[in-house]
Design a protein around this motif. Structure first.
Motif, mmCIF file in Angstrom:
data_model
loop_
_atom_site.group_PDB
_atom_site.id
_atom_site.type_symbol
_atom_site.label_atom_id
_atom_site.label_comp_id
_atom_site.label_asym_id
_atom_site.label_seq_id
_atom_site.Cartn_x
_atom_site.Cartn_y
_atom_site.Cartn_z
ATOM 1 N N ALA A 58 23.446 19.965 51.258
ATOM 2 C CA ALA A 58 22.323 19.032 51.369
ATOM 3 C C ALA A 58 22.664 17.797 52.190
ATOM 4 O O ALA A 58 21.779 17.042 52.564
ATOM 5 N N MET A 59 23.949 17.571 52.452
ATOM 6 C CA MET A 59 24.344 16.383 53.206
ATOM 7 C C MET A 59 23.830 16.480 54.639
ATOM 8 O O MET A 59 23.828 17.562 55.231
ATOM 9 N N PRO A 60 23.405 15.338 55.172
ATOM 10 C CA PRO A 60 22.976 15.345 56.570
ATOM 11 C C PRO A 60 24.142 15.769 57.463
ATOM 12 O O PRO A 60 25.289 15.457 57.177
ATOM 13 N N THR A 61 23.821 16.475 58.519
ATOM 14 C CA THR A 61 24.876 16.925 59.417
ATOM 15 C C THR A 61 25.132 15.867 60.475
ATOM 16 O O THR A 61 24.211 15.205 60.946
ATOM 17 N N PRO A 62 26.393 15.676 60.845
ATOM 18 C CA PRO A 62 26.677 14.710 61.908
ATOM 19 C C PRO A 62 26.077 15.202 63.213
ATOM 20 O O PRO A 62 26.048 16.393 63.485
ATOM 21 N N GLY A 63 25.605 14.260 63.984
ATOM 22 C CA GLY A 63 25.048 14.596 65.281
ATOM 23 C C GLY A 63 25.680 13.731 66.353
ATOM 24 O O GLY A 63 26.578 12.939 66.083
ATOM 25 N N GLN A 64 25.210 13.871 67.559
ATOM 26 C CA GLN A 64 25.721 13.094 68.683
ATOM 27 C C GLN A 64 24.552 12.358 69.331
ATOM 28 O O GLN A 64 23.521 12.949 69.608
ATOM 29 N N VAL A 65 24.729 11.063 69.537
ATOM 30 C CA VAL A 65 23.748 10.259 70.263
ATOM 31 C C VAL A 65 24.541 9.425 71.256
ATOM 32 O O VAL A 65 25.420 8.655 70.872
ATOM 33 N N GLY A 66 24.246 9.606 72.509
ATOM 34 C CA GLY A 66 24.960 8.841 73.534
ATOM 35 C C GLY A 66 26.461 9.091 73.502
ATOM 36 O O GLY A 66 27.253 8.199 73.786
ATOM 37 N N GLY A 67 26.863 10.286 73.122
ATOM 38 C CA GLY A 67 28.283 10.619 73.074
ATOM 39 C C GLY A 67 29.006 10.098 71.852
ATOM 40 O O GLY A 67 30.208 10.263 71.725
ATOM 41 N N ARG A 76 11.959 11.864 55.164
ATOM 42 C CA ARG A 76 11.448 11.760 53.794
ATOM 43 C C ARG A 76 10.219 12.644 53.685
ATOM 44 O O ARG A 76 9.315 12.592 54.497
ATOM 45 N N ALA A 77 10.213 13.466 52.702
ATOM 46 C CA ALA A 77 9.097 14.351 52.416
ATOM 47 C C ALA A 77 9.055 14.524 50.906
ATOM 48 O O ALA A 77 10.022 14.195 50.218
ATOM 49 N N PRO A 78 7.958 15.005 50.365
ATOM 50 C CA PRO A 78 7.862 15.128 48.907
ATOM 51 C C PRO A 78 8.997 15.930 48.283
ATOM 52 O O PRO A 78 9.419 15.651 47.184
ATOM 53 N N ASP A 79 9.511 16.931 49.003
ATOM 54 C CA ASP A 79 10.556 17.760 48.410
ATOM 55 C C ASP A 79 11.974 17.270 48.710
ATOM 56 O O ASP A 79 12.943 17.860 48.257
ATOM 57 N N VAL A 80 12.126 16.177 49.462
ATOM 58 C CA VAL A 80 13.450 15.641 49.793
ATOM 59 C C VAL A 80 13.855 14.635 48.721
ATOM 60 O O VAL A 80 13.155 13.662 48.478
ATOM 61 N N GLU A 81 14.970 14.904 48.085
ATOM 62 C CA GLU A 81 15.464 14.031 47.025
ATOM 63 C C GLU A 81 16.307 12.911 47.614
ATOM 64 O O GLU A 81 16.961 13.073 48.641
ATOM 65 N N GLU A 82 16.313 11.777 46.938
ATOM 66 C CA GLU A 82 17.137 10.650 47.362
ATOM 67 C C GLU A 82 18.612 11.028 47.404
ATOM 68 O O GLU A 82 19.377 10.523 48.221
ATOM 69 N N ALA A 83 19.021 11.947 46.544
ATOM 70 C CA ALA A 83 20.428 12.372 46.495
ATOM 71 C C ALA A 83 20.868 13.020 47.808
ATOM 72 O O ALA A 83 22.061 13.118 48.072
ATOM 73 N N MET A 84 19.916 13.436 48.638
ATOM 74 C CA MET A 84 20.263 14.051 49.915
ATOM 75 C C MET A 84 20.640 13.005 50.962
ATOM 76 O O MET A 84 21.214 13.336 51.989
ATOM 77 N N TYR A 89 22.938 4.748 52.223
ATOM 78 C CA TYR A 89 21.496 4.594 52.107
ATOM 79 C C TYR A 89 21.046 4.633 50.649
ATOM 80 O O TYR A 89 20.111 3.944 50.258
ATOM 81 N N GLN A 90 21.717 5.427 49.842
ATOM 82 C CA GLN A 90 21.407 5.442 48.408
ATOM 83 C C GLN A 90 21.682 4.073 47.793
ATOM 84 O O GLN A 90 20.911 3.591 46.964
ATOM 85 N N ARG A 91 22.794 3.427 48.206
ATOM 86 C CA ARG A 91 23.109 2.085 47.677
ATOM 87 C C ARG A 91 22.066 1.065 48.127
ATOM 88 O O ARG A 91 21.691 0.179 47.374
ATOM 89 N N ILE A 92 21.595 1.184 49.366
ATOM 90 C CA ILE A 92 20.562 0.269 49.851
ATOM 91 C C ILE A 92 19.291 0.438 49.023
ATOM 92 O O ILE A 92 18.689 -0.546 48.572
#
Length: 152
Positions: A58-67, A76-84, A89-92
């Protein structure tokens, strides 16, 4: 042979036999409880492995932006849990929930390419917040704003 001595030996043997029975019973109970704990330990290990696998998938996958490597945040969608969300971001979100008053972000409309820090500096957001007796909550990426921010 001394009958008193024989009587004492017989009495002591009876005491030891009784003690042996008690100890055997306690030992049996201890072994039964240890067996139950071993089963509980195996169940806990399996559940922990399952949870770890679920979190990892469920963890977001690392991506590349500008190298540069970035963490992609799920939409965020109804079925997306905060734990994901990533832990930062959870602490925020937790800090926003625990705030004593309303949490407000003020920003003028800017082109989508404008970075948050640039918009905050341009609109003097932190100075306005300080004037109002308020603070700012930001992730560590916002450290460039000023030295008076709060990181969760």
């Amino acid at each position: 042979m001394d009958p008193g001595l024989l009587e004492r030996i017989t009495a002591r043997r009876a005491e030891l036999d009784e003690l042996e029975e008690q100890l055997a019973k306690v030992l049996s109970e201890v072994r039964a409880e240890r067996d139950k704990l071993a089963v509980a330990e195996r169940v806990l290990e399996r559940v922990s492995e399952q949870l770890a696998n679920e979190r990892a998938s469920a963890m977001p996958t690392p991506g590349q932006v500008g190298g540069r490597a970035v963490m992609l945040i799920p939409h965020r969608a109804p079925d997306v849990e905060e734990a994901m969300l990533p832990p930062d971001y959870q602490r925020i979100l937790a800090a926003v929930r625990q705030a004593a008053g309303p949490v407000i972000w003020v920003s003028a409309a800017r082109p989508g390419r404008t970075h948050d820090n640039t918009a905050a500096r341009h609109d003097h957001i932190l100075a306005r917040l300080r004037t109002a007796g308020l603070g700012a909550l930001a992730d560590l990426g916002s450290a460039a704003w000023t030295t008076t921010y709060v990181a969760p």
